[in-house]
Design an enzyme around this catalytic site. Structure first.
Site, mmCIF file in Angstrom:
data_model
loop_
_atom_site.group_PDB
_atom_site.id
_atom_site.type_symbol
_atom_site.label_atom_id
_atom_site.label_comp_id
_atom_site.label_asym_id
_atom_site.label_seq_id
_atom_site.Cartn_x
_atom_site.Cartn_y
_atom_site.Cartn_z
ATOM 1 N N ARG A 49 0.850 -1.204 0.000
ATOM 2 C CA ARG A 49 0.000 0.000 0.000
ATOM 3 C C ARG A 49 0.882 1.249 0.000
ATOM 4 O O ARG A 49 0.588 2.238 -0.643
ATOM 5 C CB ARG A 49 -0.971 0.022 1.184
ATOM 6 N N TYR A 102 -16.662 16.676 -16.113
ATOM 7 C CA TYR A 102 -17.104 15.279 -16.108
ATOM 8 C C TYR A 102 -18.142 15.094 -14.996
ATOM 9 O O TYR A 102 -17.934 15.530 -13.856
ATOM 10 C CB TYR A 102 -15.873 14.399 -15.862
ATOM 11 N N ASP A 175 -7.961 18.648 -15.198
ATOM 12 C CA ASP A 175 -8.280 17.272 -15.586
ATOM 13 C C ASP A 175 -7.856 17.135 -17.045
ATOM 14 O O ASP A 175 -8.480 17.699 -17.942
ATOM 15 C CB ASP A 175 -9.780 17.007 -15.400
ATOM 16 N N LYS A 200 -8.722 5.981 -19.706
ATOM 17 C CA LYS A 200 -9.050 6.478 -21.038
ATOM 18 C C LYS A 200 -7.820 6.408 -21.958
ATOM 19 O O LYS A 200 -7.335 5.328 -22.198
ATOM 20 C CB LYS A 200 -9.638 7.885 -20.910
#
Ligand SMILES: *Cc1c(COP(=O)(O)O)cnc(C)c1O
Length: 383
Positions: A49, A102, A175, A200
């Protein structure tokens, strides 16, 4: 000497395996790491982690491609956004974002952060005077920019917005999912942080969900790094590795996405069934000149509105064959979507609502003649 973008996309953070010589670094599918005596970490690795070599390799790569000093890789784009926002917002903070971001970003802030005491205001980001009026010195903590925006492909001036945001003391976030670092590097225009849905274009093959935050300031890096470690929405080794594999071809893919999208945008802009084409590569687009200055090419995303209204838009979206009806974007395969009921259903009834006449295309890298024939045959079915 610094290498060019596409050389770095293949080599940055990707040293061959020193033990075997394997050209592709292995996937470190391990949750924990042996210590040589208590606290004797090999290469600093302790527990996955906090750090895993495969994730580190992706993070080095993304930081390099965006021109940042540090990158953090997450399980999704939204978990990346959440980590960044939690590292800079606290109860009483205020965030200003575009009125066409978005839908999931708006939902994250309005339904997760606002109930914890954050204030959200939305503004027309391509109108700099409106942004100047909305960003209040000492009161606005984050200015959140998305360009090109989704689904109407509005273009915002990153350098001008960074200046406005900084004058007010805000952290300026871009973004960069639609452009990818191959087309646009927001940190070079003065932004403080870049976020990606690596699901994406960066991943590029519709086979992995992921996200990233890239920054250039050590203090902000330490805060985001702490949230990544302390909350733990990290990308898993296999996901990080798939993303690295995708990034290697980012440049060639996005060149083809862009040329295919331009050809389709041009064909549709003279089609009888189409009212308007939203693509920054068309000289008729209001953000065309700015996009030409700010981006290397215009990308693979475009939207159209249909003269026949909502019914025609639905018929078009359901009639293509190569363009598959699905959410998401940026993969090698072409996708078509109906934003008002798919990607943007969560913002219906807000000022981010998308008209029901809009259809969005994520133009893939198939043969452009096949893609053109497909949209033509689908539009023939629109009465
Ligand atoms: C998809 C997307 C996101 C969210 O990313 P996930 O990986 O789905 O969590 C954020 N911003 C933009 C512009 C997107 O397209």
């Amino acid at each position: 000497m610094t290498h060019g973008f596409e050389t770095r996309a293949i080599h940055s953070g990707q040293q061959f395996d020193p033990t075997t010589g394997a050209v592709v670094p292995p996937i470190y599918q391990s949750s924990t790491f042996v210590q040589d005596g208590i606290g004797g970490f090999r290469g600093g690795y302790e527990y996955a982690r906090s750090a895993n070599p495969t994730r580190d390799s992706l993070q080095t790569l993304l930081a390099d491609l965006e021109g940042g000093t540090a990158a953090f890789s997450f399980a999704s784009g939204l978990s990346a956004e959440d980590a960044l926002l939690r590292s800079v917002l606290k109860p009483g903070s205020r965030i200003v974002m575009g009125n066409d971001v978005y839908g999931g970003t708006h939902r994250l802030v309005s339904r997760v952060h606002v109930p914890w005491g954050v204030t959200l205001d939305t503004v027309e980001m391509s109108d700099l005077d409106a942004v100047r009026a909305a960003v209040r010195p000492g009161e606005t903590d984050v200015l959140w920019v998305e360009t090109p925006s989704n689904p109407l492909m509005k273009i915002s001036d990153i350098a001008a917005l960074a200046e406005i945001g900084h004058a007010a003391g805000a952290v300026v976030v871009v973004d960069n999912t639609f452009a990818s670092p191959y087309l646009q590097q927001p940190l070079s225009f003065g932004a403080d942080a870049v976020v990606h849905s690596t699901t994406k274009y960066i991943g590029g093959h519709s086979d992995v969900v992921g996200g990233a935050v890239i920054v250039r300031d050590d203090e902000l890096a330490a805060k985001v790094g702490f949230i990544q470690f302390g909350v733990g929405a990290v990308s898993a080794p296999m996901e990080a590795w798939l993303t690295i594999r995708g990034v290697k071809t980012l440049g060639v893919r996005v060149d083809r996405h862009s040329s295919n999208a331009l050809a389709i945008a041009e064909a549709l802009s003279t089609h009888d069934a189409i009212d308007r084409v939203y693509y920054p590569g068309l000289s008729s687009h209001p953000g065309h000149e700015l996009a030409a200055r700010q981006m290397k090419a215009f990308g693979g995303m475009l939207s159209v509105s249909l003269k026949g209204g909502g019914a025609a838009a639905r018929t078009f979206a359901e009639s293509t064959e190569l363009f598959q009806l699905a959410e998401s974007l940026g993969g090698v395969e072409s996708l078509i979507g109906y934003p008002s009921e798919m990607t943007h259903a969560s913002v219906r009834g807000t000022e981010l609502e998308v008209p029901d006449t809009i259809v969005r295309l994520s133009v893939g890298i198939e043969d452009v003649s096949d893609l053109l024939a497909d949209v033509e045959q689908a539009l023939d079915r629109v009465a």
